[in-house]
Motif scaffolding. Sequence first.
Motif, PDB file in Angstrom:
ATOM      1  N   VAL A 117     -12.584  22.482 -88.659  1.00  0.00           N
ATOM      2  CA  VAL A 117     -12.727  22.615 -87.203  1.00  0.00           C
ATOM      3  C   VAL A 117     -13.623  23.808 -86.864  1.00  0.00           C
ATOM      4  N   LEU A 120     -17.191  22.848 -87.402  1.00  0.00           N
ATOM      5  CA  LEU A 120     -17.679  22.022 -86.296  1.00  0.00           C
ATOM      6  C   LEU A 120     -18.081  22.900 -85.111  1.00  0.00           C
ATOM      7  N   LEU A 121     -17.212  23.834 -84.764  1.00  0.00           N
ATOM      8  CA  LEU A 121     -17.502  24.701 -83.619  1.00  0.00           C
ATOM      9  C   LEU A 121     -18.698  25.596 -83.903  1.00  0.00           C
ATOM     10  N   PHE A 124     -21.921  24.089 -82.982  1.00  0.00           N
ATOM     11  CA  PHE A 124     -22.224  24.015 -81.547  1.00  0.00           C
ATOM     12  C   PHE A 124     -22.706  25.357 -80.995  1.00  0.00           C
ATOM     13  N   LEU A 132     -17.687  15.698 -76.697  1.00  0.00           N
ATOM     14  CA  LEU A 132     -16.442  16.205 -77.264  1.00  0.00           C
ATOM     15  C   LEU A 132     -15.788  15.194 -78.189  1.00  0.00           C
ATOM     16  N   GLU A 135     -18.323  14.196 -81.339  1.00  0.00           N
ATOM     17  CA  GLU A 135     -18.750  15.293 -82.202  1.00  0.00           C
ATOM     18  C   GLU A 135     -17.626  16.246 -82.601  1.00  0.00           C
ATOM     19  N   PHE A 136     -16.482  16.155 -81.929  1.00  0.00           N
ATOM     20  CA  PHE A 136     -15.393  17.078 -82.247  1.00  0.00           C
ATOM     21  C   PHE A 136     -14.091  16.336 -82.535  1.00  0.00           C
ATOM     22  N   SER A 137     -13.542  15.670 -81.548  1.00  0.00           N
ATOM     23  CA  SER A 137     -12.211  15.065 -81.709  1.00  0.00           C
ATOM     24  C   SER A 137     -12.176  14.002 -82.789  1.00  0.00           C
ATOM     25  N   VAL A 140     -12.433  15.022 -86.739  1.00  0.00           N
ATOM     26  CA  VAL A 140     -11.305  15.744 -87.336  1.00  0.00           C
ATOM     27  C   VAL A 140     -10.393  14.811 -88.133  1.00  0.00           C
ATOM     28  N   SER A 246      -8.854  14.528 -77.531  1.00  0.00           N
ATOM     29  CA  SER A 246      -9.713  14.422 -76.344  1.00  0.00           C
ATOM     30  C   SER A 246      -8.897  14.388 -75.062  1.00  0.00           C
ATOM     31  N   ALA A 360      -6.852  21.811 -83.897  1.00  0.00           N
ATOM     32  CA  ALA A 360      -8.081  21.559 -83.141  1.00  0.00           C
ATOM     33  C   ALA A 360      -8.053  22.282 -81.797  1.00  0.00           C
ATOM     34  N   LEU A 364     -10.464  25.377 -80.683  1.00  0.00           N
ATOM     35  CA  LEU A 364     -11.369  25.087 -79.568  1.00  0.00           C
ATOM     36  C   LEU A 364     -11.126  26.035 -78.400  1.00  0.00           C
TER      37      LEU A 364
END
Length: 397
Positions: A117, A120-121, A124, A132, A135-137, A140, A246, A360, A364
Amino acid sequence: MTAYDPFDPQFLADPYPAYRTLRDEDPVHHHVGARNGIPPFWALSRFEDVWNAVRDTDTYSSAQGLTFVPDEIGKLGLAPTIVMLDPPRHGQLRGLVAKGFTPRRVAALEDSVRGFVRALLDSFADRREVDLHREFSSPVPTFVLAELLGVPAADRTRFDPWVAALTALQDSGFDLNAMSAPDAVAEMFEYFAGLITERRRAPGDDLISALTEVESDGELLTDWEILGFCFVLVAGGNDTTGNLISHAVMLLDTDHRQRALVVDEPARIPGAVVETLRLEGSVQGLARTTTRDVELHGVTIPAGEKVMMLYGAANRDEREFGDTAEQFDITRSIPRHLGFSSGPHFCIGSHLAKLQSRVALEELLARCPHVSVDPASGVRLQSSFTRGWVSLPALLG
């Protein structure tokens, strides 16, 4: 007539007004307008009714599948998954699987999940706008399931088309003739069959290896049973967890006071996750088949009928959650809910979903405490069973 149509895009965009009408006026709904050869079915929407039904496996059977589709198990070529078995075999198989899929094994993933995680951040760092969900949720759970199952890094992109095909099957209203889901299931089984063979020969420190070795009274899991569990994890634990993450971000963005509370007190994040499950559950409902005639609220459901258990409706029932049932409140006391179902079929991956969602959100919100999403510009998943996203634009902050 009740405005409930699980194939209608308008209903899928916002099912909650129709759910409210069902609960109040038509709690044992007989749905006769279907498509793609799907016969009429029933729907339960009140919390107490759904709660009791999913715990009564003698009356409401899972062995004929969990959707509207007659013989979905045979048509998709599925292995005997624990979610599609009734007691006593369900309990026997679940007990064997649980020996390998332990909370301790899941907890051991936390450091790798947190590292993923954070990476990923980090990616960005020079961007303010992201998708979101895509590309993120969504990445994972793909990473976590691959780590858990011992899928080599080079093979992890294989998950995406498998999940996409199963999602497209839902979008089509379960038109098996139009979609590629049976081929995707066959490919998934072929791949995991190879992994199982490898792990039986040379076990590693992963879940598939553990499942090849668990034993109870001299009984080992068969390859087909392990394949069935792999299917459950990939099909049932990938998009549902991504959608949970999300939805949690979305709901926190609707009430900045509650979001500030979570940012200041991260220990509240597990409560926010449970409230998200209740209010915007990834699994809106699954079907059972009646084994006998059932009378409920003056209505008789005949034996042999498919009955939808509308978790999404039940989890907003004011009879269970009070006058604020349709409001988001991370401080709410929730002694029971149906976000992970209940009874013998309570979600076996619940601890895995909670771990991923907690980590996550912790990472975030620590990095981007003012993250905002734009649901109006997002693309909703068009599914009768799963409430979620294809795309959800966000501004990091």
